[in-house]
Design an enzyme around this catalytic site. Structure first.
Site, PDB file in Angstrom:
ATOM      1  N   TYR A 140     -10.942  -2.464  -2.784  1.00  0.00           N
ATOM      2  CA  TYR A 140     -11.797  -3.557  -2.304  1.00  0.00           C
ATOM      3  C   TYR A 140     -13.125  -3.593  -3.052  1.00  0.00           C
ATOM      4  O   TYR A 140     -13.746  -4.634  -3.189  1.00  0.00           O
ATOM      5  CB  TYR A 140     -12.107  -3.371  -0.817  1.00  0.00           C
ATOM      6  CG  TYR A 140     -11.078  -3.887   0.152  1.00  0.00           C
ATOM      7  CD1 TYR A 140      -9.749  -4.089  -0.221  1.00  0.00           C
ATOM      8  CD2 TYR A 140     -11.429  -4.167   1.462  1.00  0.00           C
ATOM      9  CE1 TYR A 140      -8.822  -4.540   0.678  1.00  0.00           C
ATOM     10  CE2 TYR A 140     -10.498  -4.625   2.378  1.00  0.00           C
ATOM     11  CZ  TYR A 140      -9.194  -4.808   1.985  1.00  0.00           C
ATOM     12  OH  TYR A 140      -8.276  -5.260   2.888  1.00  0.00           O
ATOM     13  N   HIS A 170       0.868  -1.179   0.000  1.00  0.00           N
ATOM     14  CA  HIS A 170       0.000   0.000   0.000  1.00  0.00           C
ATOM     15  C   HIS A 170       0.906   1.231   0.000  1.00  0.00           C
ATOM     16  O   HIS A 170       1.131   1.857   1.036  1.00  0.00           O
ATOM     17  CB  HIS A 170      -0.928  -0.028   1.211  1.00  0.00           C
ATOM     18  CG  HIS A 170      -1.885  -1.174   1.200  1.00  0.00           C
ATOM     19  ND1 HIS A 170      -3.138  -1.096   0.619  1.00  0.00           N
ATOM     20  CD2 HIS A 170      -1.756  -2.450   1.651  1.00  0.00           C
ATOM     21  CE1 HIS A 170      -3.756  -2.269   0.734  1.00  0.00           C
ATOM     22  NE2 HIS A 170      -2.936  -3.105   1.359  1.00  0.00           N
ATOM     23  N   GLY A 229      -5.489   1.073   5.433  1.00  0.00           N
ATOM     24  CA  GLY A 229      -6.214   1.212   6.691  1.00  0.00           C
ATOM     25  C   GLY A 229      -7.379   2.168   6.611  1.00  0.00           C
ATOM     26  O   GLY A 229      -7.957   2.401   5.558  1.00  0.00           O
ATOM     27  N   HIS A 273      -8.067  -9.820  -2.679  1.00  0.00           N
ATOM     28  CA  HIS A 273      -7.927  -9.781  -1.223  1.00  0.00           C
ATOM     29  C   HIS A 273      -8.943 -10.757  -0.653  1.00  0.00           C
ATOM     30  O   HIS A 273     -10.149 -10.592  -0.845  1.00  0.00           O
ATOM     31  CB  HIS A 273      -8.200  -8.368  -0.693  1.00  0.00           C
ATOM     32  CG  HIS A 273      -8.527  -8.340   0.768  1.00  0.00           C
ATOM     33  ND1 HIS A 273      -7.601  -8.010   1.734  1.00  0.00           N
ATOM     34  CD2 HIS A 273      -9.679  -8.617   1.431  1.00  0.00           C
ATOM     35  CE1 HIS A 273      -8.158  -8.097   2.923  1.00  0.00           C
ATOM     36  NE2 HIS A 273      -9.428  -8.455   2.770  1.00  0.00           N
ATOM     37  N   ARG A 282     -15.809  -6.280   4.354  1.00  0.00           N
ATOM     38  CA  ARG A 282     -15.598  -4.928   3.830  1.00  0.00           C
ATOM     39  C   ARG A 282     -15.717  -4.875   2.310  1.00  0.00           C
ATOM     40  O   ARG A 282     -15.508  -3.811   1.706  1.00  0.00           O
ATOM     41  CB  ARG A 282     -14.220  -4.422   4.257  1.00  0.00           C
ATOM     42  CG  ARG A 282     -14.052  -4.264   5.753  1.00  0.00           C
ATOM     43  CD  ARG A 282     -12.594  -4.228   6.162  1.00  0.00           C
ATOM     44  NE  ARG A 282     -11.961  -5.530   5.942  1.00  0.00           N
ATOM     45  CZ  ARG A 282     -10.684  -5.794   6.234  1.00  0.00           C
ATOM     46  NH1 ARG A 282      -9.918  -4.841   6.750  1.00  0.00           N
ATOM     47  NH2 ARG A 282     -10.187  -6.988   6.009  1.00  0.00           N
ATOM     48  N   HIS A 329      -3.501 -13.405   0.891  1.00  0.00           N
ATOM     49  CA  HIS A 329      -3.904 -13.622   2.291  1.00  0.00           C
ATOM     50  C   HIS A 329      -4.555 -15.006   2.461  1.00  0.00           C
ATOM     51  O   HIS A 329      -5.449 -15.185   3.276  1.00  0.00           O
ATOM     52  CB  HIS A 329      -4.899 -12.552   2.770  1.00  0.00           C
ATOM     53  CG  HIS A 329      -4.532 -11.143   2.434  1.00  0.00           C
ATOM     54  ND1 HIS A 329      -3.238 -10.673   2.487  1.00  0.00           N
ATOM     55  CD2 HIS A 329      -5.305 -10.083   2.043  1.00  0.00           C
ATOM     56  CE1 HIS A 329      -3.229  -9.383   2.145  1.00  0.00           C
ATOM     57  NE2 HIS A 329      -4.464  -9.013   1.855  1.00  0.00           N
ATOM     58  N   LYS A 384      -7.412  -4.766  -8.481  1.00  0.00           N
ATOM     59  CA  LYS A 384      -7.572  -5.289  -7.119  1.00  0.00           C
ATOM     60  C   LYS A 384      -9.061  -5.400  -6.803  1.00  0.00           C
ATOM     61  O   LYS A 384      -9.857  -4.550  -7.196  1.00  0.00           O
ATOM     62  CB  LYS A 384      -6.889  -4.325  -6.137  1.00  0.00           C
ATOM     63  CG  LYS A 384      -7.213  -4.519  -4.663  1.00  0.00           C
ATOM     64  CD  LYS A 384      -6.347  -5.580  -4.026  1.00  0.00           C
ATOM     65  CE  LYS A 384      -6.573  -5.639  -2.518  1.00  0.00           C
ATOM     66  NZ  LYS A 384      -5.925  -4.539  -1.797  1.00  0.00           N
ATOM     67  N   ASP A 395       2.189  -7.057   2.203  1.00  0.00           N
ATOM     68  CA  ASP A 395       1.038  -6.222   2.558  1.00  0.00           C
ATOM     69  C   ASP A 395       1.527  -4.959   3.269  1.00  0.00           C
ATOM     70  O   ASP A 395       0.834  -4.395   4.118  1.00  0.00           O
ATOM     71  CB  ASP A 395       0.045  -6.982   3.439  1.00  0.00           C
ATOM     72  CG  ASP A 395      -1.345  -6.344   3.468  1.00  0.00           C
ATOM     73  OD1 ASP A 395      -1.614  -5.494   2.608  1.00  0.00           O
ATOM     74  OD2 ASP A 395      -2.135  -6.690   4.358  1.00  0.00           O
TER      75      ASP A 395
END
Length: 377
Positions: A126, A59, A64, A190, A158, A219, A151, A274
């Site tokens: 996301y 990132h 966050g 993700h 989320r 992940h 992505k 990450d």
């Protein structure tokens, strides 16, 4: 010009003790002995020369924000990447594709490139429909040099909870855009904790001719069920990415050992940090209980753990952070120490600590001392 003299060279396979001549940002010549009197000479005796690490999940503009605005993480600093032995990075967005933008992401990528690293990006975040720069995922991949894919979050509280049809359409668009632009054309997924896991991906493969290699779930060690699905996806010809900082109890090597025991092709396994993303924990009601910042240093730390704790040969351990991600991302001049490849080289000491870093032929760190920092560091 630079000559590295008498380094123990890993391609990542061990290639013996060699001199390496660097000029014009490339590896020009490798041989047992080179006489280049006009070049800057670096005595690499007792050092291990390896390809610069490739981190395909950073990132770079920060991540966050799930605990409101004050929990947004800071952007990555050039010095942190260099100290971690990372010479090639893939920048991407996370949960927040609103106050953070693709425009900002690509601007940061260009800045890091100007400062000496190699950087590519993923459009999207996301959410779905994907946030883009041009208004179209296909056009982002086709016409923006840095963008190699998209992505998307899947099976996460989320995420946008895409339908199967939406996932198929996105993957189809990315696949064609990648073909037309000569890029990887990937959908980095993700993966969250939802029990459905990779089910939609399996359904997409059953119902269409989309190749498994288009989807890159990351992940995947988040929970045992998801990891079992990831192993099945690997068996079907897909790539899987293990997050280097996701588990303190187990190393990435522990999970790779399981894949090897199942007889699976581990050349399609990659690791990423990450970095600068947030790690977060939630209670049974979905309320945030903890949040922190992931470090780009995790990639090198996992490399060391695989060698020292899992007793992997260094050549094998290196493949997961060099040649494998180069192949996954179709970065043809990255990930290997060979003549004609980009001069992205890290010298490790006997304890595998990062000693010297060369990125695109430029000396960035020598004898553990940073020579180059970010513009405002």
């Amino acid at each position: 010009m630079i000559v590295l003299q008498q380094a123990d060279v890993y391609v990542p396979d061990f290639a013996g003790r060699q001199d390496i001549l660097i000029a014009g940002g490339q590896i020009v010549k490798m041989a047992e002995h080179l006489d280049c009197r006009e070049a800057e000479v670096i005595d690499a005796r007792g050092k291990i020369a390896v390809p610069g690490l490739i981190d395909q999940h950073i990132h770079i503009t920060g991540g966050g924000g799930e605990g409101s605005f004050h929990t947004k993480t800071p952007e990555v600093q050039l010095s942190a990447l260099i100290e971690g032995g990372i010479t090639t990075a893939v920048g991407l967005l996370g949960t927040d594709g609103f106050s953070r933008s693709v425009e900002n992401l690509i601007s940061k990528a260009k800045a890091l490139k100007e400062e000496g690293l190699s950087v590519v990006c993923l459009t999207g975040s996301y959410s779905y429909p994907s946030v883009t720069l041009t208004g179209d995922v296909k056009k982002d991949i086709l016409f923006i040099d840095e963008v190699i894919g998209v992505k998307l979050a899947l099976a996460d509280h989320r995420s946008s909870n895409v339908t199967l049809e939406e996932l198929i359409r996105l993957a189809s668009d990315v696949r064609v855009a990648g073909m037309l632009s000569g890029k990887a054309g990937i959908v980095t997924l993700h993966m969250g904790d939802d029990p459905q896991g990779l089910n939609k991906v399996f359904d997409a493969l059953k119902q269409t001719a989309i190749p498994a290699k288009v989807f890159h779930p990351t992940h995947v060690t988040r929970n045992p069920v998801l990891f079992e699905q990831a192993l099945e996806f690997l068996r079907l010809g897909g790539w899987i990415d293990l997050t280097a900082g996701s588990s303190r109890e187990k190393s990435c090597g522990d999970y790779i050992e399981i894949a090897k025991q199942r007889g699976l092709d581990t050349s399609r396994i990659t690791l990423s940090s990450d970095g600068q993303g947030s790690w977060s924990n939630y209670d049974e009601c979905g309320s945030l209980t903890q949040i922190g910042v992931s470090s780009v240093q995790a990639l090198h730390q996992q490399l060391v753990r695989m060698v020292k704790e899992n007793h992997f040969d260094l050549a094998e351990a290196l493949s997961y952070v060099t040649s494998n991600p180069a192949d996954a991302l179709q970065l043809k001049h990255k990930g290997r120490l060979q003549e004609g490849m980009d001069a992205d080289i890290v010298l490790l000491d006997e304890d595998l600590a990062v000693d010297t870093v060369i990125a695109r032929g430029k000396l960035m760190m020598k004898d553990r001392q940073l020579l180059v920092r970010g513009t405002y560091e």
